[in-house]
Design a protein around this motif. Structure first.
Motif, short mmCIF file in Angstrom:
data_model
loop_
_atom_site.label_atom_id
_atom_site.label_comp_id
_atom_site.label_asym_id
_atom_site.label_seq_id
_atom_site.Cartn_x
_atom_site.Cartn_y
_atom_site.Cartn_z
N PHE A 7 46.58 -25.67 18.88
CA PHE A 7 46.30 -26.26 17.59
C PHE A 7 47.50 -27.10 17.19
N ARG A 8 47.33 -27.98 16.22
CA ARG A 8 48.45 -28.76 15.73
C ARG A 8 48.33 -28.98 14.24
N GLN A 9 49.49 -29.19 13.62
CA GLN A 9 49.53 -29.43 12.18
C GLN A 9 50.52 -30.53 11.88
N GLU B 143 45.84 -30.19 7.35
CA GLU B 143 45.41 -28.87 7.79
C GLU B 143 45.72 -28.70 9.28
N ARG B 144 45.92 -27.46 9.68
CA ARG B 144 46.07 -27.18 11.10
C ARG B 144 44.71 -27.42 11.78
N GLU B 145 44.75 -28.15 12.88
CA GLU B 145 43.50 -28.50 13.55
C GLU B 145 43.49 -28.06 15.01
N ALA C 143 53.07 -33.84 15.42
CA ALA C 143 52.69 -32.62 14.72
C ALA C 143 53.48 -31.46 15.28
N TYR D 268 52.91 -28.15 17.21
CA TYR D 268 51.85 -27.63 18.09
C TYR D 268 52.01 -26.12 18.22
N LYS E 148 39.92 -21.71 13.90
CA LYS E 148 41.27 -21.15 13.93
C LYS E 148 41.34 -19.77 13.31
N TRP F 175 49.37 -15.84 17.13
CA TRP F 175 49.89 -17.20 17.03
C TRP F 175 51.37 -17.25 17.38
N GLY G 61 55.28 -22.28 16.95
CA GLY G 61 55.09 -23.71 16.99
C GLY G 61 56.26 -24.46 17.62
#
Length: 123
Positions: free
Chosen positions: A37-39, A44-46, A92, A94, A107, A113, A116
């Protein structure tokens, strides 16, 4: 306790490449669906990509298809994201994430998690 640690982020020029890694410990890596995912700032985190526990199926968001490749090495408890033809809009933080018993891009379903790793693409 499952722990995920990302590495491989950095600063790269547009068109360049990076390879992210995610080392997983404390759980049965080979049984987890894994995702990236990335933000980006203010967003928003996508979802970016996911891979089944066997590695035989992958999914990507449309914006990275053909440029990013998710893979895993179960013997090394490691997840990868090869990112080619990077664009400034890929900038972003990640995150890698793990889930047992689910495959998809939601998510909130992911149980574990990492902290990042920053990816910055300059134009």
């Amino acid at each position: 306790q499952v722990k995920l640690i990302e590495s491989g982020g950095g600063l790269v020029q547009a068109g360049g490449s990076l390879r992210l890694s995610c080392a997983v410990s404390g759980g049965t890596f080979s049984s987890y669906t894994m995702g990236w995912f990335r933000q980006a700032p203010g967003k928003e985190r996508e979802f970016v990509a996911s891979i089944t526990w066997t590695g035989d199926s992958t999914d990507y968001i449309d914006s990275v298809k053909g440029r990013f490749t998710i893979s895993r090495e179960n013997a090394k408890n490691t997840l990868y994201l090869q990112m080619n033809s990077l664009k400034p809009e890929d900038t972003a933080v990640y995150f890698c994430a793990a889930v047992f018993g689910y495959y998809g891009e939601t998510k909130s379903k992911y149980q574990y998690w990492g902290q990042g790793t920053q990816v910055t693409v300059s134009s």
